[in-house]
Design a protein around this motif. Structure first.
Motif, PDB file in Angstrom:
ATOM      1  N   PRO A   1      14.330   2.140   3.853  1.00  0.00           N
ATOM      2  CA  PRO A   1      14.109   0.664   3.994  1.00  0.00           C
ATOM      3  C   PRO A   1      15.293  -0.170   3.711  1.00  0.00           C
ATOM      4  O   PRO A   1      16.113   0.112   2.756  1.00  0.00           O
ATOM      5  CB  PRO A   1      13.012   0.301   3.326  1.00  0.00           C
ATOM      6  N   ILE A   2      15.747  -1.207   4.190  1.00  0.00           N
ATOM      7  CA  ILE A   2      16.650  -2.007   3.943  1.00  0.00           C
ATOM      8  C   ILE A   2      16.324  -2.819   2.796  1.00  0.00           C
ATOM      9  O   ILE A   2      15.194  -3.413   2.635  1.00  0.00           O
ATOM     10  CB  ILE A   2      17.222  -3.079   5.078  1.00  0.00           C
ATOM     11  N   PRO A   3      16.943  -3.022   1.763  1.00  0.00           N
ATOM     12  CA  PRO A   3      16.692  -3.646   0.401  1.00  0.00           C
ATOM     13  C   PRO A   3      16.697  -5.211   0.868  1.00  0.00           C
ATOM     14  O   PRO A   3      17.521  -5.621   1.672  1.00  0.00           O
ATOM     15  CB  PRO A   3      17.686  -3.194  -0.477  1.00  0.00           C
ATOM     16  N   HIS A   4      15.811  -5.977  -0.065  1.00  0.00           N
ATOM     17  CA  HIS A   4      16.064  -7.343   0.015  1.00  0.00           C
ATOM     18  C   HIS A   4      16.397  -7.870  -1.315  1.00  0.00           C
ATOM     19  O   HIS A   4      15.836  -7.430  -2.288  1.00  0.00           O
ATOM     20  CB  HIS A   4      14.604  -8.257   0.424  1.00  0.00           C
ATOM     21  N   ILE A   5      17.405  -8.861  -1.346  1.00  0.00           N
ATOM     22  CA  ILE A   5      17.899  -9.324  -2.783  1.00  0.00           C
ATOM     23  C   ILE A   5      17.691 -10.636  -2.543  1.00  0.00           C
ATOM     24  O   ILE A   5      18.214 -11.385  -1.792  1.00  0.00           O
ATOM     25  CB  ILE A   5      19.607  -8.957  -2.829  1.00  0.00           C
TER      26      ILE A   5
ATOM     27  N   GLY B   1      25.794   0.003   3.027  1.00  0.00           N
ATOM     28  CA  GLY B   1      26.176  -1.414   2.675  1.00  0.00           C
ATOM     29  C   GLY B   1      25.186  -2.437   3.371  1.00  0.00           C
ATOM     30  O   GLY B   1      25.620  -3.315   3.628  1.00  0.00           O
ATOM     31  N   GLN B   2      23.994  -2.056   3.285  1.00  0.00           N
ATOM     32  CA  GLN B   2      23.164  -2.650   3.926  1.00  0.00           C
ATOM     33  C   GLN B   2      21.994  -3.478   2.978  1.00  0.00           C
ATOM     34  O   GLN B   2      21.749  -2.889   2.160  1.00  0.00           O
ATOM     35  CB  GLN B   2      22.059  -2.294   4.989  1.00  0.00           C
ATOM     36  N   ALA B   3      21.743  -4.663   3.212  1.00  0.00           N
ATOM     37  CA  ALA B   3      20.842  -5.416   2.613  1.00  0.00           C
ATOM     38  C   ALA B   3      20.552  -6.971   3.196  1.00  0.00           C
ATOM     39  O   ALA B   3      21.661  -7.728   3.666  1.00  0.00           O
ATOM     40  CB  ALA B   3      21.091  -5.721   0.858  1.00  0.00           C
ATOM     41  N   ASN B   4      19.280  -7.338   3.175  1.00  0.00           N
ATOM     42  CA  ASN B   4      18.858  -8.763   3.542  1.00  0.00           C
ATOM     43  C   ASN B   4      19.232  -9.648   2.468  1.00  0.00           C
ATOM     44  O   ASN B   4      18.618  -9.150   1.184  1.00  0.00           O
ATOM     45  CB  ASN B   4      17.659  -8.757   4.133  1.00  0.00           C
ATOM     46  N   ARG B   5      19.743 -10.826   2.579  1.00  0.00           N
ATOM     47  CA  ARG B   5      20.017 -11.578   1.216  1.00  0.00           C
ATOM     48  C   ARG B   5      19.127 -12.955   1.263  1.00  0.00           C
ATOM     49  O   ARG B   5      19.518 -13.705   2.149  1.00  0.00           O
ATOM     50  CB  ARG B   5      21.273 -11.953   1.146  1.00  0.00           C
TER      51      ARG B   5
END
Ligand code: BG6
Length: 511
Positions: free
Chosen positions: A3-7, A131-135
């Motif tokens: 899963p794409i991490p959420h920061i 290099g993926q993450a939702n910010r």
């Protein structure tokens, strides 16, 4: 798949809002499994507090209730309050430890690009290997630093991956009048798209405020009577039983119109009055909200009552209620800022022409209450004793104790043929026993994660809200009229009752 991490970054992590609302909300959501898997939290603020050190120091003392270990009392007060607000129970300790592991802190200035580059590096460490993450950036900050922070975020901290998004959550004050709000909107829209900006009005996260649309548009019974032919007046009330509580310095710069009426109450009014949207999509709903706001002329001076609380001499010695607004040491001497306001608004459209929408809000009043009271016209051709027949009312109680109730006339049960007023009462406490009512912030933060903008304020909506209030605010700011004193713990200035009566609201003595 990974899963794409959420920061989730809390800008202003050491401040009041973060401590009292944002961190506790994030904890509750995390505890209840309502956040996406792999969500990380970063606190950012100027002070050199590090979450990591603090956690190492305090974890052995993480008991519930908090408070009396010697180590804790040496801790920074902020952190202590933060932990207290988290309400971590004994059986939640493992979960809490996990939550803390996902938290980190970075100190940095609000106007130093290098500090934002460092924040970006910090975020990158939490991204996937590709290099993926939702910010998500929550701006729990004073307005004075908004400009710099948003500029730096947009330059240095945005996600570059095309499959990932960046969202920015902003809190009021969104300016202090039409012009300053337009400047801020212009600035934000030069940096972010409207889809990236989440303007929080936490009243839109409250159960009964969200229920307004369902009540109106899913019940034929209400939808047919919702107009000037049947409704005599609408009163929207917000009351708090406490004063400024040390926030006087902040409050004094804004006053009650900007603090509560122009946003929270006007949002409620909009949902009560708007036409049925084409669908429940955020854009369709917000289009209707803007339309009805555009039908509201600016508030006039003769349609408002301003008040300011004074200490109550009947309160016990040492009680907070002994102090008036001007006794708050953080309030400038002789301030004329209103802590109570009642205003009458009109909506110039076919549905509402001539129906007064009366909004009133105040601090240091007799009770805590937020409600919408819809008063219907008198019964035409009444055959019963006119003194006994009261107008029907539909009341939507937002807080405390969510409820919808309807005041109706009934035959007095028994041998008589008398009439009396009674209530058809749908109190959530008994009707929905055991259903957890989330806090407004919980709902709204989940919406930000899922990308639902229904319950957030769009920029054109905001501009209309300011248009309605800016002339009166400017007049008050320049003419500085004396607000009417009212006693701490009272119902507010009697002139407000008179204004409602003047506008055809029949006071039945029960609210
Ligand atoms: C805030 C105001 O927006 O709302 C405060 O700044 C007010 O002055 C608060 O106390 C009320 O929120 P709630 O959710 O407690 O009714």
């Amino acid at each position: 798949t990974n899963p794409i991490p959420h920061i989730f970054v809390i800008m202003g992590a050491s401040g009041d809002l973060a401590k009292k609302k944002i961190y506790p909300t994030l904890w509750w959501l995390f505890r209840d499994g309502l956040l996406p898997k792999k969500t990380h939290f970063i606190g950012y603020a100027r002070s050199s507090l590090t979450m990591k050190d603090l956690r190492a120091k305090t974890e052995p003392h993480m008991k519930h209730p908090w408070g009396d270990s010697p180590l804790e009392s040496q801790m920074r007060p902020n952190f202590q309050q933060f932990c207290a607000a988290l309400e971590i129970k004994e059986d939640e300790k493992a979960k809490a430890a996990e939550f803390f592991r996902l938290n980190s802190y970075q100190s940095g200035k609000y106007d130093v690009p290098g500090d934002f580059q460092a924040l970006d590096q910090h975020i990158r460490k939490l991204q996937t290997s590709s290099g993926q993450a939702n910010r998500l950036f929550y701006l729990a900050l004073p307005p004075s630093v908004y400009h710099d922070v948003t500029l730096n975020l947009s330059k240095h901290c945005m996600s570059c991956d095309q499959d990932c998004w960046t969202r920015v959550i902003v809190e009021k004050p969104f300016g202090r009048d039409s012009q300053s709000s337009a400047e801020l909107s212009h600035h934000l829209s030069s940096l972010f798209t409207e889809e990236q900006i989440y303007r929080i009005d936490h009243y839109l996260g409250k159960e009964m405020v969200q229920n307004l649309m369902v009540l109106r548009f899913a019940n034929r019974m209400f939808s047919r009577v919702w107009n000037r032919d049947n409704i005599a007046s609408v009163v929207i009330t917000f009351k708090e039983p406490f004063g400024t509580q040390g926030r006087g310095g902040y409050f004094d710069q804004f006053g009650i119109i900007r603090d509560v009426m122009q946003n929270h109450l006007l949002q409620i009014l909009t949902l009560v009055a708007m036409e049925k949207p084409i669908s429940t999509s955020p854009e369709d709903i917000r289009n209707e909200k803007v339309k009805v706001l555009r039908c509201i002329p600016e508030v006039k001076y003769e349609d408002i009552v301003l008040g300011q609380y004074v200490g109550s001499s009947s309160a016990p010695e040492g009680d907070e209620a002994r102090n008036g607004y001007l006794d708050d040491p953080t309030v400038p001497k002789g301030s004329k800022t209103a802590t109570f306001v009642e205003a009458v608004l009109f909506i110039k459209n076919e549905r509402w022409e001539g129906v007064p929408f009366i909004m009133r809000c105040g601090k240091a009043l007799n009770e805590r209450k937020a409600e919408v009271r819809i008063q219907f016209h008198d019964v035409p051709g009444n055959i019963f004793c006119p003194d006994l027949v009261q107008r029907n009312e539909l009341v939507i109680r937002v807080q405390p104790g969510e409820a919808i109730y309807m005041k109706l006339m009934m035959k007095k049960p028994g041998m008589t043929f008398g009439v009396e007023e009674t209530e058809l009462d749908l109190s959530y406490g008994s009707r929905y026993q055991g259903v957890k009512m989330p806090d407004a912030y919980e709902r709204l933060l989940v919406d930000v994660f899922t990308g639902t903008q229904i319950h957030f304020v769009r920029s054109d909506e905001l501009a209309e809200a300011w248009r309605i209030f800016t002339p009166i605010l400017h007049q008050i700011d320049t003419e500085k009229p004396d607000p009417i004193p009212y006693e701490y713990g009272s119902r507010g200035p009697p002139a407000a009752d008179e204004l409602r009566e003047k506008h055809n609201f029949h006071y039945a003595g029960t609210y």
